[in-house]
Design an enzyme around this catalytic site. Sequence first.
Site, PDB file in Angstrom:
ATOM      1  NE  ARG A 247     -15.750  -6.071   4.337  1.00  0.00           N
ATOM      2  CZ  ARG A 247     -15.160  -5.101   5.043  1.00  0.00           C
ATOM      3  NH1 ARG A 247     -14.292  -5.419   6.002  1.00  0.00           N
ATOM      4  NH2 ARG A 247     -15.420  -3.834   4.796  1.00  0.00           N
TER       5      ARG A 247
ATOM      6  CE  LYS B 188     -14.657  -5.118   0.881  1.00  0.00           C
ATOM      7  NZ  LYS B 188     -15.673  -4.398   0.099  1.00  0.00           N
TER       8      LYS B 188
ATOM      9  CG  HIS C 100     -22.272  -9.180   2.837  1.00  0.00           C
ATOM     10  ND1 HIS C 100     -20.939  -9.350   3.154  1.00  0.00           N
ATOM     11  CD2 HIS C 100     -22.415  -7.872   2.514  1.00  0.00           C
ATOM     12  CE1 HIS C 100     -20.306  -8.202   2.997  1.00  0.00           C
ATOM     13  NE2 HIS C 100     -21.173  -7.290   2.624  1.00  0.00           N
TER      14      HIS C 100
ATOM     15  NE  ARG D 187     -19.735  -6.135   6.198  1.00  0.00           N
ATOM     16  CZ  ARG D 187     -18.772  -5.534   6.885  1.00  0.00           C
ATOM     17  NH1 ARG D 187     -18.331  -6.066   8.009  1.00  0.00           N
ATOM     18  NH2 ARG D 187     -18.238  -4.414   6.445  1.00  0.00           N
TER      19      ARG D 187
ATOM     20  CG  HIS E 124     -18.449   0.406   6.041  1.00  0.00           C
ATOM     21  ND1 HIS E 124     -19.796   0.565   6.313  1.00  0.00           N
ATOM     22  CD2 HIS E 124     -18.343  -0.816   5.440  1.00  0.00           C
ATOM     23  CE1 HIS E 124     -20.457  -0.497   5.895  1.00  0.00           C
ATOM     24  NE2 HIS E 124     -19.601  -1.342   5.363  1.00  0.00           N
TER      25      HIS E 124
ATOM     26  CE1 TYR F 281     -26.822  -2.231   6.897  1.00  0.00           C
ATOM     27  CE2 TYR F 281     -24.890  -0.843   6.717  1.00  0.00           C
ATOM     28  CZ  TYR F 281     -25.497  -2.060   6.555  1.00  0.00           C
ATOM     29  OH  TYR F 281     -24.785  -3.108   6.039  1.00  0.00           O
TER      30      TYR F 281
END
Length: 309
Positions: free
Chosen positions: A156, A180, A254, A257, A280, A289
Amino acid sequence: MSLSDDIGRYLDHLTVERGAAANTVSSYRRDLQRYADYLAGRRTDRLADVTGGDVREFLVDLRRGDAERGVVPLADSSIARTLVAVRGLHRFAVAEGWVDVDVAHEVSPPRTARRLPRSLPIDQVAAILEAVGTDGTPRSLRDRALLELLYSCGARISEAIGLDVDDLDTDSRAVRLRGKGGKERIVPIGGPAVEALEAYLVRGRPALAIAGRGGVGPGVFLNARGGRLSRQSAWQVLVSAAERAGIGETVSPHTLRHSFATHLLDGGADVRVVQELLGHASVTTTQVYTLVTVNTMREVYATAHPRAR
């Protein structure tokens, strides 16, 4: 206790006991303030007086907006995020014994459409990377290293600009990213990214550090004043490179990414490996995806990523 007091105690709980990231707490504070304002309009200032109907009507109000007050309707994804904060508050209130019933427990968020993230073909990504860092100046060396890193490991933009020099291990071709919630992960990076980073660290970063005023921090990517590169400046690096490469569509960090993930999966990488690489929390997020077969992270990366060698 008033509703504002309850919200304050819940946010303190998230910060102190749950160790939530500052951005997460800020997001919750904003969403819960919106919730408090709505309930105040219904003359409700205590959680004990809130009903399930109030919560459901709040979601309807978010979707409807208010043209007279200049309040725009929220997208379903934003409404769902707000409901997470509201549910957390009510669940905490029950656990603390402030109320007896969790009135938000059975309120469901609107279903959001699952959209496939947009990615670029490999040749367009290569064109962008070739269009940046061509004149050998400290800034161009930095820009090349930044974009190579973003695509090489799917970082990110916040993770990239938050890198410290100690987070890089070019000998083992790996980088430590802080994602995150402050979660760390170590991911491999490909040969072109390593070469670009080493060139920048040797010939680019020292020059930017000298040009800066005062002490220079540990950040990898520096601006012209020797400080850490901002998100906006990093974004502009990519936009400028895409324009020079003749990419007509809008490109964001992004996008690189998403391209990273799509190209890995197209090359045969397992979705759970890509999940780990992207950081994730759930494989469900990565499954937008595609699904493929299982392999180890480093083996998959070395064989599947177009710029791993």
